[in-house]
Design a protein around this motif. Sequence first.
Motif, PDB file in Angstrom:
ATOM      1  N   GLU A   1     -18.491 -37.229  19.764  1.00  0.00           N
ATOM      2  CA  GLU A   1     -18.863 -36.269  20.800  1.00  0.00           C
ATOM      3  C   GLU A   1     -17.641 -35.823  21.603  1.00  0.00           C
ATOM      4  O   GLU A   1     -17.497 -34.634  21.937  1.00  0.00           O
ATOM      5  CB  GLU A   1     -19.912 -36.874  21.727  1.00  0.00           C
ATOM      6  CG  GLU A   1     -21.258 -37.123  21.072  1.00  0.00           C
ATOM      7  CD  GLU A   1     -21.302 -38.418  20.274  1.00  0.00           C
ATOM      8  OE1 GLU A   1     -20.281 -39.161  20.264  1.00  0.00           O
ATOM      9  OE2 GLU A   1     -22.341 -38.688  19.656  1.00  0.00           O
ATOM     10  N   ALA A   2     -16.747 -36.769  21.914  1.00  0.00           N
ATOM     11  CA  ALA A   2     -15.531 -36.418  22.642  1.00  0.00           C
ATOM     12  C   ALA A   2     -14.633 -35.515  21.800  1.00  0.00           C
ATOM     13  O   ALA A   2     -14.046 -34.550  22.308  1.00  0.00           O
ATOM     14  CB  ALA A   2     -14.786 -37.687  23.046  1.00  0.00           C
ATOM     15  N   LEU A   3     -14.524 -35.815  20.511  1.00  0.00           N
ATOM     16  CA  LEU A   3     -13.714 -34.983  19.627  1.00  0.00           C
ATOM     17  C   LEU A   3     -14.297 -33.575  19.509  1.00  0.00           C
ATOM     18  O   LEU A   3     -13.554 -32.591  19.446  1.00  0.00           O
ATOM     19  CB  LEU A   3     -13.618 -35.626  18.251  1.00  0.00           C
ATOM     20  CG  LEU A   3     -12.907 -36.987  18.183  1.00  0.00           C
ATOM     21  CD1 LEU A   3     -12.929 -37.520  16.765  1.00  0.00           C
ATOM     22  CD2 LEU A   3     -11.478 -36.889  18.693  1.00  0.00           C
ATOM     23  N   ARG A   4     -15.612 -33.476  19.500  1.00  0.00           N
ATOM     24  CA  ARG A   4     -16.224 -32.153  19.410  1.00  0.00           C
ATOM     25  C   ARG A   4     -15.951 -31.349  20.685  1.00  0.00           C
ATOM     26  O   ARG A   4     -15.763 -30.128  20.626  1.00  0.00           O
ATOM     27  CB  ARG A   4     -17.725 -32.265  19.160  1.00  0.00           C
ATOM     28  CG  ARG A   4     -18.354 -30.942  18.738  1.00  0.00           C
ATOM     29  CD  ARG A   4     -19.757 -31.125  18.194  1.00  0.00           C
ATOM     30  NE  ARG A   4     -19.794 -31.971  17.010  1.00  0.00           N
ATOM     31  CZ  ARG A   4     -19.476 -31.540  15.786  1.00  0.00           C
ATOM     32  NH1 ARG A   4     -19.082 -30.298  15.604  1.00  0.00           N
ATOM     33  NH2 ARG A   4     -19.554 -32.365  14.766  1.00  0.00           N
TER      34      ARG A   4
ATOM     35  N   SER B   1      -7.833 -41.512  11.385  1.00  0.00           N
ATOM     36  CA  SER B   1      -9.239 -41.174  11.162  1.00  0.00           C
ATOM     37  C   SER B   1      -9.752 -40.211  12.222  1.00  0.00           C
ATOM     38  O   SER B   1     -10.414 -39.208  11.917  1.00  0.00           O
ATOM     39  CB  SER B   1     -10.085 -42.446  11.154  1.00  0.00           C
ATOM     40  OG  SER B   1     -11.459 -42.142  11.102  1.00  0.00           O
ATOM     41  N   ARG B   2      -9.442 -40.489  13.494  1.00  0.00           N
ATOM     42  CA  ARG B   2      -9.911 -39.632  14.575  1.00  0.00           C
ATOM     43  C   ARG B   2      -9.267 -38.243  14.512  1.00  0.00           C
ATOM     44  O   ARG B   2      -9.928 -37.231  14.754  1.00  0.00           O
ATOM     45  CB  ARG B   2      -9.620 -40.286  15.931  1.00  0.00           C
ATOM     46  CG  ARG B   2     -10.372 -41.580  16.203  1.00  0.00           C
ATOM     47  CD  ARG B   2     -11.861 -41.352  16.451  1.00  0.00           C
ATOM     48  NE  ARG B   2     -12.617 -41.184  15.227  1.00  0.00           N
ATOM     49  CZ  ARG B   2     -13.862 -40.699  15.172  1.00  0.00           C
ATOM     50  NH1 ARG B   2     -14.462 -40.288  16.272  1.00  0.00           N
ATOM     51  NH2 ARG B   2     -14.490 -40.584  14.031  1.00  0.00           N
TER      52      ARG B   2
ATOM     53  N   LEU C   1     -11.176 -34.659  14.109  1.00  0.00           N
ATOM     54  CA  LEU C   1     -10.930 -33.591  15.079  1.00  0.00           C
ATOM     55  C   LEU C   1     -10.518 -32.301  14.377  1.00  0.00           C
ATOM     56  O   LEU C   1     -11.004 -31.210  14.715  1.00  0.00           O
ATOM     57  CB  LEU C   1      -9.850 -34.030  16.065  1.00  0.00           C
ATOM     58  CG  LEU C   1      -9.394 -33.005  17.104  1.00  0.00           C
ATOM     59  CD1 LEU C   1     -10.558 -32.484  17.928  1.00  0.00           C
ATOM     60  CD2 LEU C   1      -8.324 -33.612  18.009  1.00  0.00           C
ATOM     61  N   ARG C   2      -9.650 -32.405  13.397  1.00  0.00           N
ATOM     62  CA  ARG C   2      -9.227 -31.202  12.674  1.00  0.00           C
ATOM     63  C   ARG C   2     -10.393 -30.573  11.919  1.00  0.00           C
ATOM     64  O   ARG C   2     -10.519 -29.341  11.878  1.00  0.00           O
ATOM     65  CB  ARG C   2      -8.088 -31.564  11.728  1.00  0.00           C
ATOM     66  CG  ARG C   2      -6.772 -31.812  12.463  1.00  0.00           C
ATOM     67  CD  ARG C   2      -5.686 -32.220  11.530  1.00  0.00           C
ATOM     68  NE  ARG C   2      -4.406 -32.291  12.235  1.00  0.00           N
ATOM     69  CZ  ARG C   2      -3.409 -33.078  11.892  1.00  0.00           C
ATOM     70  NH1 ARG C   2      -3.538 -33.890  10.856  1.00  0.00           N
ATOM     71  NH2 ARG C   2      -2.286 -33.082  12.576  1.00  0.00           N
ATOM     72  N   ARG C   3     -11.229 -31.398  11.330  1.00  0.00           N
ATOM     73  CA  ARG C   3     -12.391 -30.854  10.632  1.00  0.00           C
ATOM     74  C   ARG C   3     -13.307 -30.123  11.609  1.00  0.00           C
ATOM     75  O   ARG C   3     -13.793 -29.022  11.323  1.00  0.00           O
ATOM     76  CB  ARG C   3     -13.154 -31.977   9.931  1.00  0.00           C
ATOM     77  CG  ARG C   3     -14.497 -31.522   9.351  1.00  0.00           C
ATOM     78  CD  ARG C   3     -15.186 -32.639   8.593  1.00  0.00           C
ATOM     79  NE  ARG C   3     -15.438 -33.817   9.389  1.00  0.00           N
ATOM     80  CZ  ARG C   3     -16.439 -33.932  10.265  1.00  0.00           C
ATOM     81  NH1 ARG C   3     -17.279 -32.921  10.490  1.00  0.00           N
ATOM     82  NH2 ARG C   3     -16.605 -35.051  10.946  1.00  0.00           N
TER      83      ARG C   3
END
Length: 301
Positions: A192-195, A217-218, A222-224
Amino acid sequence: MVSVGLHALGIGAGASRTVIDAVAAAAERSGFATLWVGEHVVMVDEPASRYPYADDGRIAVPADADWLDPLIALSFAAAATNRIELATGVLLLPEHNPVLLAKQAASLDRLSGGRFSLGVGIGWSREEFDALGVPFERRAQRTAEYVAAMRTLWREDVASFSGEFAAFDRVRVYPKPQRRAVPVVCGGNSDEALRRAATWGDGWYGFNLADVEEVASRVSVLRRMCREVGRDPGELRLSAALQDPAPADLRKFADIGLDELVLVVSPPADPIAAEAWVGELARKWTTRPSARRYMVGRDKP
């Protein structure tokens, strides 16, 4: 090349004026990239809320430790320096009034010569929200709306905004940030934070990650997510703090695409010792004079 930042001020010994002056000035001389300062308004002795950045769910900072307001702490750090970047890591945005915070952030940005980035999080302590009289529920939505409201105030001379959590009509808020924008960095490790970072952030600050593999991994997720919402992942500046980082890992972080490794450390209480301590950290981490960072509203070095 990965730059190295310091998350060392504002708490405990790092809450002393003389230590802030010594650490900030020494960090600038030694080539550290950024001074990060976190936030909690209140702490409680026996929280029921789970701290999300430790396996045991408990924050390591004692409830009775001195913990400065991050904007005030960074204003003192700004006064002691000329070039090093300044960032909240992180400020708990839904606990603040967005109109007032927009003015505070713009003021710090102007007085520091455009060196300030606003790192934000949604918060995890229900007890803290209760003490402030702010609803704990829907704090993520409140955060996103507050960012939109603040960007409106920073950008427009006569600003209006109408939302669920913030509203104002034809108001003027000055000063404006130096470039009519303050970079907003999204903190947190969850999907959720990455989004949030991918959707509306200017950067990402991962905190207390376990190792290089977790960072990789994170960053991949995030890039995706950036691609899913039609954003270029290169628009975001990526920073992360690890539980036990090693200087030998800097090359691995560069390969991942991390821009800044943040060291979460506590300075000595004596300012002379704190100055020497920064020098030892710099020698260990082989820092270099940092170039100006690229974030939204800033020029690439």
